[in-house]
Design a protein around this motif. Structure first.
Motif, PDB file in Angstrom:
ATOM      1  N   ALA A   1       0.835  -1.208   0.000  1.00 12.37           N
ATOM      2  CA  ALA A   1       0.000   0.000   0.000  1.00 12.37           C
ATOM      3  C   ALA A   1       0.866   1.253   0.000  1.00 12.37           C
ATOM      4  CB  ALA A   1      -0.926  -0.011   1.213  1.00 12.37           C
ATOM      5  N   ALA A   2       1.945   1.258   0.770  1.00 18.32           N
ATOM      6  CA  ALA A   2       2.819   2.426   0.825  1.00 18.32           C
ATOM      7  C   ALA A   2       3.515   2.654  -0.510  1.00 18.32           C
ATOM      8  CB  ALA A   2       3.849   2.248   1.940  1.00 18.32           C
ATOM      9  N   LEU A   3       3.961   1.590  -1.143  1.00 15.30           N
ATOM     10  CA  LEU A   3       4.616   1.737  -2.445  1.00 15.30           C
ATOM     11  C   LEU A   3       3.627   2.221  -3.504  1.00 15.30           C
ATOM     12  CD1 LEU A   3       6.889  -1.436  -2.434  1.00 15.30           C
ATOM     13  CD2 LEU A   3       7.652   0.943  -2.364  1.00 15.30           C
ATOM     14  N   ALA A   4       2.421   1.667  -3.498  1.00 14.97           N
ATOM     15  CA  ALA A   4       1.417   2.099  -4.470  1.00 14.97           C
ATOM     16  C   ALA A   4       1.071   3.576  -4.269  1.00 14.97           C
ATOM     17  CB  ALA A   4       0.168   1.232  -4.353  1.00 14.97           C
ATOM     18  N   ALA A   5       0.943   3.990  -3.007  1.00 17.20           N
ATOM     19  CA  ALA A   5       0.627   5.388  -2.719  1.00 17.20           C
ATOM     20  C   ALA A   5       1.735   6.320  -3.179  1.00 17.20           C
ATOM     21  CB  ALA A   5       0.382   5.566  -1.221  1.00 17.20           C
ATOM     22  N   ALA A   6       2.982   5.806  -3.210  1.00 18.73           N
ATOM     23  CA  ALA A   6       4.113   6.621  -3.657  1.00 18.73           C
ATOM     24  C   ALA A   6       4.300   6.572  -5.164  1.00 18.73           C
ATOM     25  CB  ALA A   6       5.389   6.151  -2.960  1.00 18.73           C
ATOM     26  N   GLY A   7       3.429   5.849  -5.878  1.00 18.87           N
ATOM     27  CA  GLY A   7       3.475   5.852  -7.332  1.00 18.87           C
ATOM     28  C   GLY A   7       4.216   4.699  -7.977  1.00 18.87           C
ATOM     29  N   PHE A   8       4.555   3.655  -7.209  1.00 16.23           N
ATOM     30  CA  PHE A   8       5.266   2.509  -7.764  1.00 16.23           C
ATOM     31  C   PHE A   8       4.272   1.412  -8.156  1.00 16.23           C
ATOM     32  CE2 PHE A   8       8.177   4.671  -4.914  1.00 16.23           C
ATOM     33  CZ  PHE A   8       9.315   4.798  -5.701  1.00 16.23           C
ATOM     34  N   ARG A   9       4.568   0.707  -9.256  1.00 15.04           N
ATOM     35  CA  ARG A   9       3.687  -0.369  -9.709  1.00 15.04           C
ATOM     36  C   ARG A   9       3.626  -1.475  -8.651  1.00 15.04           C
ATOM     37  NH1 ARG A   9       6.361   0.697 -14.646  1.00 15.04           N
ATOM     38  NH2 ARG A   9       4.934   1.447 -16.266  1.00 15.04           N
ATOM     39  N   GLN A  10       2.405  -1.922  -8.345  1.00 11.09           N
ATOM     40  CA  GLN A  10       2.186  -2.981  -7.366  1.00 11.09           C
ATOM     41  C   GLN A  10       1.027  -3.865  -7.819  1.00 11.09           C
ATOM     42  OE1 GLN A  10       3.913  -3.233  -3.729  1.00 11.09           O
ATOM     43  NE2 GLN A  10       5.081  -2.926  -5.606  1.00 11.09           N
ATOM     44  N   PRO A  11       1.113  -5.165  -7.556  1.00  9.53           N
ATOM     45  CA  PRO A  11      -0.031  -6.025  -7.856  1.00  9.53           C
ATOM     46  C   PRO A  11      -1.161  -5.774  -6.866  1.00  9.53           C
ATOM     47  CG  PRO A  11       1.665  -7.255  -6.705  1.00  9.53           C
ATOM     48  CD  PRO A  11       2.252  -5.900  -6.994  1.00  9.53           C
ATOM     49  N   ALA A  12      -2.398  -6.024  -7.300  1.00 10.56           N
ATOM     50  CA  ALA A  12      -3.527  -5.920  -6.377  1.00 10.56           C
ATOM     51  C   ALA A  12      -3.371  -6.979  -5.293  1.00 10.56           C
ATOM     52  CB  ALA A  12      -4.837  -6.119  -7.133  1.00 10.56           C
ATOM     53  N   VAL A  13      -3.720  -6.619  -4.047  1.00  7.21           N
ATOM     54  CA  VAL A  13      -3.536  -7.527  -2.920  1.00  7.21           C
ATOM     55  C   VAL A  13      -4.666  -7.337  -1.930  1.00  7.21           C
ATOM     56  CG1 VAL A  13      -2.094  -5.872  -1.668  1.00  7.21           C
ATOM     57  CG2 VAL A  13      -1.905  -8.312  -1.144  1.00  7.21           C
ATOM     58  N   ARG A  14      -5.008  -8.416  -1.224  1.00  3.56           N
ATOM     59  CA  ARG A  14      -6.054  -8.320  -0.203  1.00  3.56           C
ATOM     60  C   ARG A  14      -5.664  -9.168   1.001  1.00  3.56           C
ATOM     61  NH1 ARG A  14     -12.611  -9.468  -0.716  1.00  3.56           N
ATOM     62  NH2 ARG A  14     -13.043  -9.402   1.517  1.00  3.56           N
ATOM     63  N   VAL A  15      -5.907  -8.605   2.187  1.00  3.55           N
ATOM     64  CA  VAL A  15      -5.739  -9.379   3.423  1.00  3.55           C
ATOM     65  C   VAL A  15      -7.024 -10.186   3.627  1.00  3.55           C
ATOM     66  CG1 VAL A  15      -5.358  -9.302   5.903  1.00  3.55           C
ATOM     67  CG2 VAL A  15      -4.293  -7.588   4.426  1.00  3.55           C
ATOM     68  N   CYS A  16      -6.885 -11.504   3.725  1.00  2.00           N
ATOM     69  CA  CYS A  16      -8.041 -12.386   3.868  1.00  2.00           C
ATOM     70  C   CYS A  16      -7.975 -13.126   5.203  1.00  2.00           C
ATOM     71  CB  CYS A  16      -8.076 -13.411   2.730  1.00  2.00           C
ATOM     72  SG  CYS A  16      -8.209 -12.670   1.076  1.00  2.00           S
TER      73      CYS A  16
ATOM     74  N   ALA B   1     -12.676 -13.707  -7.495  1.00  2.00           N
ATOM     75  CA  ALA B   1     -13.777 -13.398  -8.410  1.00  2.00           C
ATOM     76  C   ALA B   1     -13.710 -11.960  -8.909  1.00  2.00           C
ATOM     77  CB  ALA B   1     -15.113 -13.643  -7.704  1.00  2.00           C
ATOM     78  N   ALA B   2     -13.088 -11.069  -8.134  1.00  2.00           N
ATOM     79  CA  ALA B   2     -13.067  -9.647  -8.491  1.00  2.00           C
ATOM     80  C   ALA B   2     -11.823  -9.226  -9.257  1.00  2.00           C
ATOM     81  CB  ALA B   2     -13.199  -8.810  -7.220  1.00  2.00           C
ATOM     82  N   THR B   3     -10.838 -10.126  -9.421  1.00  2.00           N
ATOM     83  CA  THR B   3      -9.573  -9.764 -10.057  1.00  2.00           C
ATOM     84  C   THR B   3      -9.202 -10.798 -11.103  1.00  2.00           C
ATOM     85  OG1 THR B   3      -8.401 -10.875  -8.250  1.00  2.00           O
ATOM     86  CG2 THR B   3      -8.653  -8.489  -8.074  1.00  2.00           C
ATOM     87  N   ALA B   4      -8.213 -10.427 -11.921  1.00  2.00           N
ATOM     88  CA  ALA B   4      -7.747 -11.327 -12.980  1.00  2.00           C
ATOM     89  C   ALA B   4      -6.615 -12.194 -12.451  1.00  2.00           C
ATOM     90  CB  ALA B   4      -7.268 -10.516 -14.182  1.00  2.00           C
ATOM     91  N   GLY B   5      -6.689 -13.486 -12.716  1.00  2.00           N
ATOM     92  CA  GLY B   5      -5.665 -14.416 -12.240  1.00  2.00           C
ATOM     93  C   GLY B   5      -4.529 -14.568 -13.233  1.00  2.00           C
ATOM     94  N   PRO B   6      -3.589 -15.424 -12.885  1.00  2.00           N
ATOM     95  CA  PRO B   6      -3.513 -16.214 -11.646  1.00  2.00           C
ATOM     96  C   PRO B   6      -3.151 -15.353 -10.435  1.00  2.00           C
ATOM     97  CG  PRO B   6      -1.569 -16.595 -12.981  1.00  2.00           C
ATOM     98  CD  PRO B   6      -2.472 -15.722 -13.806  1.00  2.00           C
ATOM     99  N   TRP B   7      -3.054 -16.032  -9.267  1.00  2.00           N
ATOM    100  CA  TRP B   7      -2.830 -15.330  -8.007  1.00  2.00           C
ATOM    101  C   TRP B   7      -1.761 -16.056  -7.185  1.00  2.00           C
ATOM    102  CZ3 TRP B   7      -7.368 -16.918 -10.115  1.00  2.00           C
ATOM    103  CH2 TRP B   7      -8.276 -15.929 -10.530  1.00  2.00           C
ATOM    104  N   VAL B   8      -1.358 -15.426  -6.094  1.00  2.75           N
ATOM    105  CA  VAL B   8      -0.415 -16.024  -5.159  1.00  2.75           C
ATOM    106  C   VAL B   8      -1.009 -15.918  -3.756  1.00  2.75           C
ATOM    107  CG1 VAL B   8       1.892 -15.916  -4.141  1.00  2.75           C
ATOM    108  CG2 VAL B   8       1.580 -15.422  -6.575  1.00  2.75           C
ATOM    109  N   VAL B   9      -1.010 -17.027  -3.028  1.00  9.38           N
ATOM    110  CA  VAL B   9      -1.399 -17.052  -1.614  1.00  9.38           C
ATOM    111  C   VAL B   9      -0.112 -17.074  -0.794  1.00  9.38           C
ATOM    112  CG1 VAL B   9      -2.508 -18.392   0.209  1.00  9.38           C
ATOM    113  CG2 VAL B   9      -3.593 -18.194  -2.039  1.00  9.38           C
TER     114      VAL B   9
END
Length: 772
Positions: A129-144, A155-163
């Motif tokens: 989140a800090a890197l994205a806020a500073a303008g650096f490319r970051q993959p979408a991520v969620r705390v589950c 379901a809300a994002t394009a795969g594949p993914w990493v756990v």
């Protein structure tokens, strides 16, 4: 005349881990401090200090302080500083210790990274989140928090993914998923299934890392490293090449991106290791670390830049010495590569080609940790690696090729490992690893019939996804007939059987009953008590961790409270007169002289003759013993027929038996003839049979002592959970095995699930209850 000033001190928090690489890093860091005239003081968990003697030997001092609690480390260091022992520099080389390093440096107003900045980068989603806020490319991520939240993110994002775990290392529990059907297997590999975890978009690109040092608070790049990983679903690194063979413009862009990101993250001290991908869309930053990279990069960098001292550069800068980057740092001159072995799964029956590899003139480091008889696990994390080869060469391409050739020239012959009793070895069944290491005592220990100098240290781990989920630890002493290699073999065979047979199919089932039954069967089948104890420790540790409680609570024991120790005095050592209960070792030619020296000692006396007296000795010593009226007389005579007379002559003394008391029948005999017993878990085979013996003794009003051999802190803490059931606790054997300093009492840290750790907190206030 004024006292000489103390030399400047480096406080190395977290020391080194138990892996060869981590020990090597810590020793280098200490050596480069010593070369600068710095005194060195290492802190680490007590069990890890004991397991890393090369690190403690390289330091001037070592103290058991748990870096997992940054505030405790900072408070301990501040207390030392208040007493005049203020370090000039605080540093750490381990990932998990960096928060404690930052907190301590901040508390002492020494150079370091802001604690909040370190917490941010060690929490992977917060760093993203800090890197994205500073303008650096970051993959979408969620705390589950559970599978349903993970499925919603898919379901809300394009795969594949990493756990992956929210906080971890060595790629443990990191797995690629291509859809919802892959989620259950990925979630089962997480080190802690109850903790929140991350699901993020998979980044498709070549992977690199950037290694560097902060000089004057600014990041300076030393090299870009190319990384190679095994194919998904796991992400285990199999090789590194340094420097990466990149076009000049790409290399410059990578360096500029990384230094800008480190500045944006408010990092400013020490070393750094930043991971990234080169994708079709550009640079995507990965994890950020304020320590040197793994994979033997700490050895590769000085080869590529001859004369470079990684840690020395940090020390010089922090101490205000001139570090003119890049003029004062060696320029890159050559290349290096590391390659890990990845033999097929199975039991190794033969290894060929290794001797030629380890003696190759281009090899900078080589290690192989498996041989015939060892089992090679599946490669799911960095913890599953079984060896590596690090080489130097003129160019990156030559280094890469040579490392591959050497690793490929070592051939492993393996055979399948048959499932135990045809039980399903599913994802819940842990892997079993047993390690044995001879370990000298911190000082000789003399009793009536021998002097002990060395013990065998045995450690049994249950592993899932590369993470330790249960652990047992004991020592074996040949003087007591304890054969270390034989115990290790017995314990490994028993643990492999129980890993399948005793794994609870339902998490709500009682984990203790099947384990108790299996261990009782093992005892009936002739498995020795030390091996049973080692296995019991690991499986009860695992069960308690799963239940989220300490072992004593899992077993329904009373809270141990504070353990007030007897002070053991081996034969030939001076007797302290500080009021502590004294356990005096007797059974030698000087017993009468020793007993006379104890007259008037203002402390409870526990006298242990180790069956050293015959009838003539007893008659000769009886008047002195009657005058001393010891609190406890342990194993006084060889002939048990003398015990009734001894009890009658010393009505105020508890007589207990120790030697040979190892079963329920032995315990009943001790209670019936002597009126008391000393329970040692290593003799009984663990906490479960010892608990039965103590409960029976309690019902019969017998004296109860809890004893030990010369054992590591983890085994002592395990036994100390029974302290609430005993009259006396003789649990100081770890002071001869580890670097823990002798204390009159200690508590148990029961906040964390599993086997508690010894907590060396101050003595309780007067009037506070203590277990004796």
């Amino acid at each position: 005349m004024s006292a000489a000033p103390h030399p400047r001190e480096l406080l190395l928090i977290g020391g080194g881990g138990e892996m060869t690489l981590s020990v090597d890093v810590a020793v280098q860091a200490l050596e480069q401090a010593r070369a600068r005239g710095l005194r060195t003081h290492v802190t680490n968990r007590a069990d890890t200090l004991a397991a890393t003697p090369a690190v403690t030997a390289a330091a001037d001092a070592a103290t058991a302080v748990d870096f997992a609690r940054p505030g405790d480390t900072a408070d301990w260091a501040a207390g030392r500083a208040a007493d005049g022992e203020r370090p000039a520099l605080v540093f750490g080389v381990r990932e998990m210790a960096q928060e404690a390093v930052a907190a301590t440096a901040h508390a002492l107003e020494l150079p370091g990274n802001p604690p909040a900045a370190v917490r941010r980068i060690r929490t992977k989603d917060a760093c993203r989140a800090a890197l994205a806020a500073a303008g650096f490319r970051q993959p979408a991520v969620r705390v589950c928090r559970d599978a349903s939240e993970a499925r919603a993110f898919l379901a809300a994002t394009a795969g594949p993914w990493v756990v992956k775990p929210r906080d971890g290392a060595d790629s443990a529990g990191v797995r690629k998923v291509t859809g919802p059907d892959d989620l259950p297997a990925a979630l089962a590999q997480l080190p802690d299934r109850e903790a929140p975890f991350l699901v993020e978009e998979f980044v498709d690109g070549r992977e690199f890392s950037v290694e560097g040092v902060f000089v004057g608070g600014s990041p300076r790049v030393l090299a870009v490293t190319a990384k190679e990983k095994l194919p998904p679903p796991y992400f285990v690194e199999i090789g590194h090449v340094l420097p990466a063979d990149l076009p000049e413009g790409t290399r410059r862009s990578v360096e500029e991106t990384v230094t800008a990101a480190l500045t944006a993250l408010e990092l400013r001290f020490g070393l750094f290791h930043v991971e990234l991908w080169l994708t079709a869309e550009g640079i995507v930053l990965g994890e950020v670390h304020v320590r040197i990279g793994g994979g033997w990069i700490h050895r590769m960098l000085p080869h590529v830049r001859p004369g470079l001292e990684l840690y020395g550069t940090v020390y010089d800068d922090a101490l205000g010495l001139p570090v003119d980057f890049p003029a004062s740092l060696p320029a890159p001159e050559r290349a290096a590569a590391a390659r890990y072995f990845a033999p097929p799964e199975g039991r190794v029956t033969a290894v060929t080609g290794w001797d030629a590899v380890r003696t190759h003139p281009a090899v900078l480091h080589a290690e192989l940790r498996v041989g015939p008889g060892d089992v090679v696990p599946g490669f799911r994390s960095g913890g599953d690696r079984v060896g590596a080869v690090v080489v130097g060469a003129a160019t990156p391409a030559e280094a890469r090729e040579l490392a591959r050739e050497l690793v490929a020239s070592v051939h492993f012959t393996v055979e399948p490992v048959e499932p135990v009793d045809a039980v399903d070895m599913g994802d819940d069944v842990p892997e079993v690893r047993v390690d044995l290491e001879p370990r000298p005592l911190t000082s000789s220990f003399r009793i009536s019939h021998m002097t002990i100098e060395t013990v065998d240290h045995l450690r049994l781990r249950l592993l899932q996804g590369g993470r330790t989920v249960g652990e047992g630890e004991i020592t074996a002493d040949s003087g007591y007939g304890q054969d270390g290699p034989a115990i290790a073999a017995e314990a490994e065979a028993l643990a492999r059987t129980l890993a399948a047979a005793c794994d609870e199919a339902h998490h709500g089932a009682d984990p203790v009953a099947p384990l108790r039954a299996a261990l009782e069967k093992a005892a009936a089948d002739g498995v020795g008590a030390p091996a049973r104890m080692l296995v019991e420790m690991a499986f009860l540790d695992r069960a308690a961790r799963r239940a989220g409680v300490p072992v004593w609570r899992l077993l329904g024991l009373p809270e141990p409270g504070r353990v007030r120790l007897l002070h053991t005095v081996p034969i030939g050592e001076d007797i302290p007169l500080d009021g502590r209960p004294l356990k005096i070792k007797l059974g030698g030619a000087d017993d009468e002289q020793i007993l006379r020296s104890l007259l008037g000692v203002p402390a409870p006396l526990i006298l242990d003759a180790n069956r050293g007296w015959d009838r003539q000795d007893w008659e000769r010593l009886r008047p002195l013993l009657a005058e001393l009226s010891p609190a406890v007389l342990e194993d006084p005579v060889r002939d048990p027929a003398l015990l009734p007379a001894i009890r009658a002559a010393l009505p105020g003394t508890a007589v207990v038996l120790d030697e040979g008391i190892a079963t329920a029948g032995d315990a009943a005999f001790a209670v019936g003839t002597a009126g008391g017993l000393n329970v040692k878990l290593m003799r009984f085979g663990g906490i479960l049979p010892a608990l039965d013996a103590l409960s029976d003794a309690t019902e019969k009003g017998a004296a109860r002592m809890l004893g030990c051999f010369l054992e590591p802190p983890r085994a002592i803490a395990y036994a100390a959970q029974l302290a609430g059931l005993c009259d006396w606790s003789d649990l100081d054997g770890h002071f001869w095995v580890s670097d823990d300093r002798p204390v009159p009492s200690y508590g148990l840290d029961s906040d964390a699930p599993g086997i508690p750790r010894i907590a060396y907190t101050p003595e309780p206030a007067r009037g506070e209850a203590a277990a004796i």
